[in-house]
Design an enzyme around this catalytic site. Sequence first.
Site, mmCIF file in Angstrom:
data_model
loop_
_atom_site.group_PDB
_atom_site.id
_atom_site.type_symbol
_atom_site.label_atom_id
_atom_site.label_comp_id
_atom_site.label_asym_id
_atom_site.label_seq_id
_atom_site.Cartn_x
_atom_site.Cartn_y
_atom_site.Cartn_z
ATOM 1 N N ASP A 17 6.678 19.734 -17.391
ATOM 2 C CA ASP A 17 7.953 19.294 -16.828
ATOM 3 C C ASP A 17 8.001 19.563 -15.325
ATOM 4 O OD1 ASP A 17 8.738 21.935 -16.492
ATOM 5 O OD2 ASP A 17 10.266 21.905 -18.041
ATOM 6 N N ASN A 25 17.627 16.626 -8.266
ATOM 7 C CA ASN A 25 18.571 15.544 -8.581
ATOM 8 C C ASN A 25 19.901 15.758 -7.866
ATOM 9 O OD1 ASN A 25 17.804 13.325 -10.077
ATOM 10 N ND2 ASN A 25 18.034 14.331 -12.048
ATOM 11 N N ASP A 53 14.904 9.446 -10.429
ATOM 12 C CA ASP A 53 14.226 8.386 -11.178
ATOM 13 C C ASP A 53 12.896 8.022 -10.531
ATOM 14 O OD1 ASP A 53 16.303 8.326 -12.952
ATOM 15 O OD2 ASP A 53 17.194 6.473 -12.196
ATOM 16 N N ASP A 83 12.911 15.372 -18.020
ATOM 17 C CA ASP A 83 11.848 15.485 -17.017
ATOM 18 C C ASP A 83 10.600 16.108 -17.641
ATOM 19 O OD1 ASP A 83 13.320 17.951 -17.237
ATOM 20 O OD2 ASP A 83 12.208 18.684 -15.497
#
Length: 324
Positions: A191, A199, A208, A234
């Site tokens: 991850d 974010n 994204d 993620d």
Amino acid sequence: MERELKKDSMDASFLPDGGRTIKSSGMFGTVSAFIPTLTFLSGPALGKEIPIVQRQMTVGRGSDCDIIIADPAVSRKHLQIYRREIVKKGQSPKIKIVLCDLGSSNGTLVNYASARKTVLKPGDKIFLGRTILKFDHRDVAEQSFFDEIYRLATTDSLTSLLNKASITRTLSEEIADSARYRRWMSVILMDIDKFKSMNDLNGHLAGDRILQCVANILHSTIRKRDKAGRFGGDEFLIILPETGSKGAIQVAERIRKMIETTISPELGMEAAVTASLGIASGRANIISAENLLENADVALYRAKSLGRNRAEAWKKSLRVGGDR
């Protein structure tokens, strides 16, 4: 009773113009073409359609087959599909699709009857191992539609990797396929470090783009035999068949370095994008998909607790500590 090759069954399977028959729809003057197609009704590629466009296709569990079915009950080379074009003077070309069992261990059934060699007719169902295929003549427009439905059902829309359901099912199938030969199997659970903070700082659009960059790195780094999927927001899962711990660590390190060195410059971000990876390995005949995932998750926790941006391989003495 075994199905034998008969003249009347050949006629039933013929498709004019070699599977390229063009006819007008009658509404707007458009045309459509029909293609002989195999559709998975069960098994590892449920819903997938395979157009029969080659003169000869081998179906089986082996990696050198044209259609690979990860089913331990399927032989490495189970059967062949032949496409034969019949040309008679003054007539349009026609084709027949012939199925030939290659001496498979568990045999092949067509419509519940044992079959060594038979001409397929539209609607025929083919049973090999736990997998069922259906033969039909598919309109090109329908082919595109069903291909898209299958893609939407099995892939993640943002990254184009396998979605969680597909990658999890693939892992179980790969283990089942490798168990008979006691092959090694490895997985990497990965991850993105501090993804939520990135974010919040850069916006969800930037998040994204990071995920898409990671997916591109996976596409370019792993072998064709390997599989990668988006396992969570993620989090990513990479399946490495016939790979032991040493080889899996090398793959993980290669992925980690590419993420660290390429994504931030590509997206113009000041802070480096990094990832932590947990690796688990075992022989397929003594380990389950659940065990591999649990062990990889423990190793991932370990990588996070040791400062992130690192790859850790699971071992029995591993202890979990710190936050992810």
